[in-house]
Scaffold this motif. Structure first.
Motif, mmCIF file in Angstrom:
data_model
loop_
_atom_site.group_PDB
_atom_site.id
_atom_site.type_symbol
_atom_site.label_atom_id
_atom_site.label_comp_id
_atom_site.label_asym_id
_atom_site.label_seq_id
_atom_site.Cartn_x
_atom_site.Cartn_y
_atom_site.Cartn_z
ATOM 1 N N TYR A 13 0.841 -1.197 0.000
ATOM 2 C CA TYR A 13 0.000 0.000 0.000
ATOM 3 C C TYR A 13 0.878 1.249 0.000
ATOM 4 O O TYR A 13 0.973 1.966 0.998
ATOM 5 N N PRO A 14 1.530 1.534 -1.119
ATOM 6 C CA PRO A 14 2.425 2.695 -1.154
ATOM 7 C C PRO A 14 1.672 4.022 -1.013
ATOM 8 O O PRO A 14 2.288 5.038 -0.676
ATOM 9 N N ASP A 15 0.353 4.008 -1.258
ATOM 10 C CA ASP A 15 -0.422 5.238 -1.130
ATOM 11 C C ASP A 15 -0.658 5.625 0.326
ATOM 12 O O ASP A 15 -1.100 6.739 0.606
ATOM 13 N N ARG A 16 -0.343 4.746 1.245
ATOM 14 C CA ARG A 16 -0.527 5.049 2.667
ATOM 15 C C ARG A 16 0.689 5.813 3.201
ATOM 16 O O ARG A 16 1.347 5.416 4.159
ATOM 17 N N SER A 17 0.972 6.903 2.554
ATOM 18 C CA SER A 17 2.111 7.744 2.925
ATOM 19 C C SER A 17 1.602 9.159 3.183
ATOM 20 O O SER A 17 0.460 9.494 2.871
ATOM 21 N N PHE A 64 10.879 4.408 -4.243
ATOM 22 C CA PHE A 64 9.693 4.231 -5.086
ATOM 23 C C PHE A 64 9.381 2.738 -5.294
ATOM 24 O O PHE A 64 10.283 1.958 -5.548
ATOM 25 N N PRO A 65 8.099 2.317 -5.120
ATOM 26 C CA PRO A 65 6.875 3.127 -5.060
ATOM 27 C C PRO A 65 6.536 3.703 -3.696
ATOM 28 O O PRO A 65 5.525 4.369 -3.547
ATOM 29 N N ARG A 66 7.364 3.419 -2.674
ATOM 30 C CA ARG A 66 7.146 4.043 -1.381
ATOM 31 C C ARG A 66 7.702 5.462 -1.395
ATOM 32 O O ARG A 66 8.332 5.880 -2.353
ATOM 33 N N GLY A 67 7.458 6.206 -0.319
ATOM 34 C CA GLY A 67 8.010 7.548 -0.197
ATOM 35 C C GLY A 67 6.939 8.603 -0.063
ATOM 36 O O GLY A 67 5.744 8.335 -0.216
ATOM 37 N N VAL A 68 7.378 9.808 0.237
ATOM 38 C CA VAL A 68 6.459 10.942 0.373
ATOM 39 C C VAL A 68 6.345 11.692 -0.945
ATOM 40 O O VAL A 68 7.258 11.646 -1.786
ATOM 41 N N ASP A 69 5.225 12.366 -1.125
ATOM 42 C CA ASP A 69 5.048 13.342 -2.194
ATOM 43 C C ASP A 69 5.043 14.726 -1.550
ATOM 44 O O ASP A 69 4.681 14.874 -0.371
#
Length: 202
Positions: free
Chosen positions: A124-128, A177-182
């Motif tokens: 769930y990389p969107d859970r950042s 990526f795909p983890r990390g902050v935007d």
């Protein structure tokens, strides 16, 4: 100890909550889809300092009861700003940065390390956490050279203030990526995006 401000004493939010939120949402999505471009935030806001109009516009659009906020030290020390955010967004303000969907940063020069925030995971990389910075200067000349999705060849982006080691931090973030902050960078009535997929070159 002063009593908390009543809703009637709070500065107003969006003049037209639906249309204004739609306009800001489009600007934010375009900024993230096209790194290295400046998008207009089509609203006029006068939130309590040190909350800036850019931070306020993004928070009003994206934060809600399911998307909590984290405030940096400058904002956390301003009860009126926190009260305004709670009233107008319905979002919880959390002390743990890793529990926040969005982090509002009024003092980008003192930006915490990225691993202080949620970085998502492989499933769930969107859970950042998305970091929203209030910059004093933001333009598309000089500064960083950007490459990656949404950019034809390269783009330029300059923002200040930022921590001296921002470039090293970003490269480590990009490598996750795909983890990390935007990151969303705001200044006045403008916003620019640095999604985690964007590469910053020398």
């Amino acid at each position: 100890m002063a009593a908390p401000a009543s809703p009637a004493a709070l500065a107003p939010g969006f003049a037209d909550p639906v249309l204004d939120a739609q306009g800001v949402f489009r600007a934010v999505m375009e900024a993230l889809a096209r790194p290295g471009t400046l998008q207009a935030l089509p609203v006029t806001l006068a939130p309590p300092a040190p909350l800036t109009p850019g931070l306020a516009a993004v928070a009003l659009t994206l934060a809600d009861h399911e998307a909590p906020l984290w405030l940096d030290a400058r904002l956390a020390e301003a009860p009126a700003a926190a009260a305004w955010l709670r009233f107008h967004t319905g979002a919880r303000i959390v002390a743990d940065a890793r529990a926040a969907a969005f982090a509002l940063i009024a003092d980008p020069a003192d930006l915490p390390a990225f691993d202080a925030f949620a970085l998502g995971d492989q499933a769930y990389p969107d859970r950042s956490t998305t970091l929203v910075l209030a910059c004093e200067r933001l333009d598309v000349t000089g500064g960083f050279t950007l490459a990656g999705p949404g950019i034809r060849e390269t783009a330029r982006l300059s923002a200040a203030p930022l921590p001296p080691d921002f470039l090293a931090r970003w490269r480590a973030n990009h490598a996750l990526f795909p983890r990390g902050v935007d990151i969303l960078l705001t200044q006045g009535g403008r916003v620019a995006g640095l999604p985690r997929a964007t590469e910053i070159r020398e």
